[in-house]
Design an enzyme around this catalytic site. Structure first.
Site, short mmCIF file in Angstrom:
data_model
loop_
_atom_site.label_atom_id
_atom_site.label_comp_id
_atom_site.label_asym_id
_atom_site.label_seq_id
_atom_site.Cartn_x
_atom_site.Cartn_y
_atom_site.Cartn_z
N GLN A 241 1.57 3.74 14.34
CA GLN A 241 2.90 4.37 14.51
C GLN A 241 3.86 3.78 13.48
O GLN A 241 4.80 3.05 13.78
CB GLN A 241 3.39 4.15 15.94
CG GLN A 241 2.52 4.86 16.96
CD GLN A 241 2.30 6.33 16.60
OE1 GLN A 241 3.25 7.11 16.56
NE2 GLN A 241 1.05 6.72 16.32
N HIS A 242 3.58 4.16 12.21
CA HIS A 242 4.31 3.55 11.08
C HIS A 242 5.83 3.65 11.27
O HIS A 242 6.53 2.66 11.29
CB HIS A 242 3.93 4.26 9.77
CG HIS A 242 2.47 4.27 9.47
ND1 HIS A 242 1.76 3.13 9.13
CD2 HIS A 242 1.58 5.29 9.42
CE1 HIS A 242 0.50 3.44 8.89
NE2 HIS A 242 0.35 4.74 9.07
N ASP A 243 6.32 4.88 11.36
CA ASP A 243 7.77 5.08 11.30
C ASP A 243 8.49 4.59 12.54
O ASP A 243 9.63 4.10 12.47
CB ASP A 243 8.08 6.56 11.04
CG ASP A 243 7.62 7.00 9.67
OD1 ASP A 243 7.41 8.20 9.47
OD2 ASP A 243 7.47 6.13 8.78
#
Ligand code: RIB
Ligand code: CA
Length: 309
Positions: free
Chosen positions: A237-239
């Site tokens: 869940q990069h962002d």
């Protein structure tokens, strides 16, 4: 607690959508503007997706279109990760019309009207819009409280061995942002891969509530292929990590670094060089997030998404 006036710049993008839900559900942030950039998919799709996600939350936040290409060259999309439409094929109702004008002007006018260190910028895509705004009017960096970027990697990239996607797609814009003088916080691949969404996390999210936004987020997760970097275990869940730092910094550990980005034409293009020690006499210009309390991250995410319509 006073909510932080915030601009979110994004290229939705499956993980951008989750990050937008988190931001718009968090009382710690007063999201004044969502600006959109091309990247994961073309600007036509990223703009539609940003409008749809904001519309689903019911929050009256203007969404404005920005750059459909980097400062130099073209964006290299990631439809193999996000689907051709950018949301894994999930059909959402169209959101409100985009605000008139373009992102670089909207960002600059918000910053111009702000007090010193008054606005937080959260960058979730190629940094083109943010870099343009700060290059056209460098003095606006003084109105920025903090720039939180999902970008870069200490080690191997995810687009080339050297470069992470956002940095790779516009290293020149990233260089402008890193050098602007405002406080910068970096969520690199090493910390975002600690926020790994597996089947367990999807089940926990679905158990947390039944609102349209939560169900859309779960459906997006179910449509996103697991990252090969995770050994097929799940999707990073990069962002949402960048947003989580602005909402709950206690979930993270960080170090000070001197950060720069390779803007050359070769195999290293887009590589972020993040020096903790060998700074060559140069003072640190960024905070790099290094550790995340993953369980607490997903507990926060589930609770905030459950509170959305
Ligand atoms: O490398 C991951 C980043 O690139 C994320 O922001 C993802 O949405 C893509 O834009
Ligand atoms: Ca993104």
């Amino acid at each position: 607690m006073t909510a932080r006036p915030t601009i979110i710049d994004c290229d939705p993008g499956t993980d951008d959508a989750i990050a937008l839900f988190l931001a718009l559900a968090s009382p710690e942030l007063d999201v004044r503007l969502v600006s959109v950039v091309g990247g994961n998919v073309g600007l036509d799709h990223t703009l539609r997706n940003a409008r749809a996600v904001v519309g689903l939350t019911g929050r009256a936040v203007p969404v404005v279109a920005g750059a459909d290409r980097p400062l130099l060259g073209r964006f290299v999309p990631a439809a193999h990760v996000h689907g051709a439409d950018g949301l894994g094929g999930l059909a959402l109702p169209g959101g409100p019309a985009a605000a008139p004008g373009i992102a670089v002007d909207a960002i600059r006018s918000l910053l111009r009207a702000a007090p010193p260190r008054g606005v937080t910028l959260i960058g979730l895509g190629p940094a083109t819009n943010l870099g343009l705004a700060l290059a056209v009017e460098p003095a606006l960096a003084g109105r920025v409280a903090e720039i939180v970027l999902m970008t870069g990697a200490q080690g191997e990239g995810n687009v080339t061995p050297a470069a992470e996607f956002n940095a790779y797609n516009d290293p020149e814009a990233l260089a402008v942002v890193l050098g602007c003088g405002a406080p910068v916080t970096l969520a690199t691949l090493e910390v975002t891969h600690q926020a790994l969404c597996r089947a367990e996390e999807i089940a926990a999210l679905r158990a947390a509530g039944d609102g349209a936004c939560l169900r859309a987020a779960a459906a997006i997760w179910e449509r996103t292929p697991p990252a090969s970097r995770s050994g097929g275990l799940g999707m990073a869940q990069h962002d949402a990590c960048a947003v989580a730092w602005a909402v709950a910094p206690h979930l993270f550990k960080s170090v000070e670094v001197f950060a720069e980005v390779d803007c050359g034409p070769g195999p290293g293009r887009g590589r972020t060089v993040l020096a903790q020690w060998a700074r060559g006499g140069r003072a640190a210009n960024a905070r790099m997030l290094t550790e995340l309390d993953s369980a607490a991250f997903f507990t926060l995410l589930n609770a905030r998404l459950a509170a959305l319509p």
